[in-house]
Design a protein around this motif. Structure first.
Motif, PDB file in Angstrom:
ATOM      1  N   VAL A 185     -37.679  58.246 -57.545  1.00  0.00           N
ATOM      2  CA  VAL A 185     -38.651  57.941 -58.602  1.00  0.00           C
ATOM      3  C   VAL A 185     -39.808  57.111 -58.042  1.00  0.00           C
ATOM      4  O   VAL A 185     -40.982  57.400 -58.277  1.00  0.00           O
ATOM      5  N   GLU A 186     -39.481  56.071 -57.287  1.00  0.00           N
ATOM      6  CA  GLU A 186     -40.521  55.189 -56.761  1.00  0.00           C
ATOM      7  C   GLU A 186     -41.426  55.907 -55.765  1.00  0.00           C
ATOM      8  O   GLU A 186     -42.647  55.753 -55.799  1.00  0.00           O
ATOM      9  N   PHE A 187     -40.846  56.700 -54.870  1.00  0.00           N
ATOM     10  CA  PHE A 187     -41.660  57.426 -53.900  1.00  0.00           C
ATOM     11  C   PHE A 187     -42.555  58.446 -54.599  1.00  0.00           C
ATOM     12  O   PHE A 187     -43.699  58.658 -54.201  1.00  0.00           O
ATOM     13  N   ALA A 188     -42.035  59.084 -55.621  1.00  0.00           N
ATOM     14  CA  ALA A 188     -42.835  60.070 -56.344  1.00  0.00           C
ATOM     15  C   ALA A 188     -43.971  59.402 -57.104  1.00  0.00           C
ATOM     16  O   ALA A 188     -45.092  59.918 -57.148  1.00  0.00           O
ATOM     17  N   ASP A 189     -43.688  58.242 -57.706  1.00  0.00           N
ATOM     18  CA  ASP A 189     -44.702  57.552 -58.510  1.00  0.00           C
ATOM     19  C   ASP A 189     -45.743  56.845 -57.661  1.00  0.00           C
ATOM     20  O   ASP A 189     -46.939  56.856 -57.994  1.00  0.00           O
ATOM     21  N   ARG A 190     -45.318  56.235 -56.562  1.00  0.00           N
ATOM     22  CA  ARG A 190     -46.194  55.333 -55.814  1.00  0.00           C
ATOM     23  C   ARG A 190     -46.526  55.809 -54.412  1.00  0.00           C
ATOM     24  O   ARG A 190     -47.363  55.191 -53.739  1.00  0.00           O
ATOM     25  N   GLY A 191     -45.879  56.886 -53.948  1.00  0.00           N
ATOM     26  CA  GLY A 191     -46.089  57.323 -52.584  1.00  0.00           C
ATOM     27  C   GLY A 191     -45.293  56.483 -51.607  1.00  0.00           C
ATOM     28  O   GLY A 191     -44.702  55.468 -51.969  1.00  0.00           O
ATOM     29  N   PHE A 192     -45.280  56.898 -50.354  1.00  0.00           N
ATOM     30  CA  PHE A 192     -44.479  56.206 -49.349  1.00  0.00           C
ATOM     31  C   PHE A 192     -44.970  54.782 -49.132  1.00  0.00           C
ATOM     32  O   PHE A 192     -44.174  53.844 -49.035  1.00  0.00           O
ATOM     33  N   ASP A 193     -46.294  54.596 -49.038  1.00  0.00           N
ATOM     34  CA  ASP A 193     -46.830  53.267 -48.786  1.00  0.00           C
ATOM     35  C   ASP A 193     -46.653  52.345 -49.990  1.00  0.00           C
ATOM     36  O   ASP A 193     -46.363  51.160 -49.826  1.00  0.00           O
ATOM     37  N   GLY A 194     -46.847  52.865 -51.199  1.00  0.00           N
ATOM     38  CA  GLY A 194     -46.797  52.026 -52.387  1.00  0.00           C
ATOM     39  C   GLY A 194     -45.404  51.615 -52.809  1.00  0.00           C
ATOM     40  O   GLY A 194     -45.215  50.558 -53.408  1.00  0.00           O
ATOM     41  N   ALA A 195     -44.419  52.434 -52.519  1.00  0.00           N
ATOM     42  CA  ALA A 195     -43.036  52.102 -52.880  1.00  0.00           C
ATOM     43  C   ALA A 195     -42.518  51.020 -51.936  1.00  0.00           C
ATOM     44  O   ALA A 195     -42.650  51.120 -50.726  1.00  0.00           O
ATOM     45  N   THR A 196     -41.945  49.969 -52.502  1.00  0.00           N
ATOM     46  CA  THR A 196     -41.409  48.886 -51.690  1.00  0.00           C
ATOM     47  C   THR A 196     -39.895  48.826 -51.832  1.00  0.00           C
ATOM     48  O   THR A 196     -39.324  49.290 -52.817  1.00  0.00           O
ATOM     49  N   VAL A 197     -39.277  48.218 -50.850  1.00  0.00           N
ATOM     50  CA  VAL A 197     -37.820  48.049 -50.883  1.00  0.00           C
ATOM     51  C   VAL A 197     -37.419  47.239 -52.108  1.00  0.00           C
ATOM     52  O   VAL A 197     -36.424  47.551 -52.779  1.00  0.00           O
ATOM     53  N   ARG A 198     -38.187  46.209 -52.438  1.00  0.00           N
ATOM     54  CA  ARG A 198     -37.838  45.369 -53.590  1.00  0.00           C
ATOM     55  C   ARG A 198     -37.922  46.159 -54.891  1.00  0.00           C
ATOM     56  O   ARG A 198     -37.043  46.038 -55.751  1.00  0.00           O
ATOM     57  N   ARG A 199     -38.970  46.968 -55.061  1.00  0.00           N
ATOM     58  CA  ARG A 199     -39.094  47.765 -56.283  1.00  0.00           C
ATOM     59  C   ARG A 199     -37.942  48.756 -56.410  1.00  0.00           C
ATOM     60  O   ARG A 199     -37.397  48.959 -57.500  1.00  0.00           O
ATOM     61  N   ILE A 200     -37.612  49.389 -55.315  1.00  0.00           N
ATOM     62  CA  ILE A 200     -36.519  50.361 -55.339  1.00  0.00           C
ATOM     63  C   ILE A 200     -35.212  49.678 -55.694  1.00  0.00           C
ATOM     64  O   ILE A 200     -34.434  50.162 -56.523  1.00  0.00           O
ATOM     65  N   ALA A 201     -34.966  48.529 -55.068  1.00  0.00           N
ATOM     66  CA  ALA A 201     -33.729  47.799 -55.342  1.00  0.00           C
ATOM     67  C   ALA A 201     -33.685  47.314 -56.787  1.00  0.00           C
ATOM     68  O   ALA A 201     -32.642  47.388 -57.454  1.00  0.00           O
ATOM     69  N   ASP A 202     -34.816  46.819 -57.297  1.00  0.00           N
ATOM     70  CA  ASP A 202     -34.857  46.366 -58.695  1.00  0.00           C
ATOM     71  C   ASP A 202     -34.554  47.506 -59.647  1.00  0.00           C
ATOM     72  O   ASP A 202     -33.833  47.349 -60.634  1.00  0.00           O
ATOM     73  N   ARG A 203     -35.128  48.661 -59.366  1.00  0.00           N
ATOM     74  CA  ARG A 203     -34.883  49.810 -60.237  1.00  0.00           C
ATOM     75  C   ARG A 203     -33.411  50.216 -60.208  1.00  0.00           C
ATOM     76  O   ARG A 203     -32.848  50.645 -61.222  1.00  0.00           O
ATOM     77  N   ALA A 204     -32.783  50.078 -59.035  1.00  0.00           N
ATOM     78  CA  ALA A 204     -31.374  50.438 -58.909  1.00  0.00           C
ATOM     79  C   ALA A 204     -30.442  49.324 -59.381  1.00  0.00           C
ATOM     80  O   ALA A 204     -29.231  49.545 -59.526  1.00  0.00           O
ATOM     81  N   GLY A 205     -30.992  48.113 -59.606  1.00  0.00           N
ATOM     82  CA  GLY A 205     -30.172  47.003 -60.065  1.00  0.00           C
ATOM     83  C   GLY A 205     -29.311  46.379 -58.983  1.00  0.00           C
ATOM     84  O   GLY A 205     -28.214  45.895 -59.265  1.00  0.00           O
TER      85      GLY A 205
END
Length: 215
Positions: free
Chosen positions: A38-58
């Motif tokens: 979801v994050e890579f699709a929404d924000r692209g490779f550069d825009g997606a961060t490890v913290r955002r991905i982890a937050d989304r996954a809980g």
């Protein structure tokens, strides 16, 4: 003051947010993959961060490194890419400037030929049918692989040169592994390297011609 009943359930709003590893490793890994897509699709490779991905996954951001070893490898797992960018960069950047085209073609064919080309075919079919996957692949290949190569080897117009190289490589992959057009589909790897390497070399280091008709 009335004491709360010992049997009363805890107030969810008063509970701190649980972080860290979920119960069950497979659930944590699957949750990170779903969040990453979801994050890579929404924000692209550069825009997606490890913290955002982890937050989304809980989960705690450390779980990304625990399960995948970083954002690049999480991206590979999310898109099922048969490419290890660190290995590609190392193989391509090591060697003389006048043979970088051959090294690029040889390296990519070596990776893609693994498993008879099935991983490459699956990836190309995914990209061809999904805009989000295409965007992720485009940004990832540009940033993680082609930008470092053009920065070292190209005299000018790095974005244009990188795009031309990508077009050549993806075209070979499509013809060799998806369309399976002969004789390219079954040609020995070194024959393809000899035929295509000089073209990739020119894209990276040669004269591309005028940037507009008046030049």
């Amino acid at each position: 003051m009335t004491e709360p009943s010992a049997s009363a359930p805890p107030d969810p709003a008063a509970q701190p947010r649980r972080r860290g590893r979920r119960s069950g490793g497979a659930d944590t890994r699957a949750g990170l993959l779903a969040a990453a897509r979801v994050e890579f699709a929404d924000r692209g490779f550069d825009g997606a961060t490890v913290r955002r991905i982890a937050d989304r996954a809980g989960v705690d951001p450390a779980m990304v490194n625990h399960w995948f070893g970083g954002k690049e490898k999480l991206f590979l797992a999310a898109l099922d890419l048969p490419i290890e960018p660190e290995q590609v960069r190392e193989r391509v950047l090591r060697g003389p400037d006048d043979a970088v085209g051959e090294r690029i073609v040889r390296t990519f064919l070596t990776v893609w030929d693994t498993g008879g080309g099935a991983p490459m075919a699956a990836m190309l079919r995914s990209v061809a049918g999904h805009d989000a996957a295409a965007r992720m692949l485009r940004e990832f290949v540009g940033r993680a692989i082609l930008v470092p190569v053009t920065r070292v080897h190209s005299p000018d117009r790095p974005d244009e040169r990188g795009a031309l190289v990508a077009a050549q490589l993806i075209g070979i992959g499509m013809i060799r592994y998806v369309v399976r057009l002969e004789p390219l589909a079954s040609a020995p790897r070194e024959d393809v390297v000899a035929a295509v390497g000089p073209t990739v070399q020119r894209y990276l280091t040669g004269n591309l011609g005028a940037t507009n008709p008046e030049e």
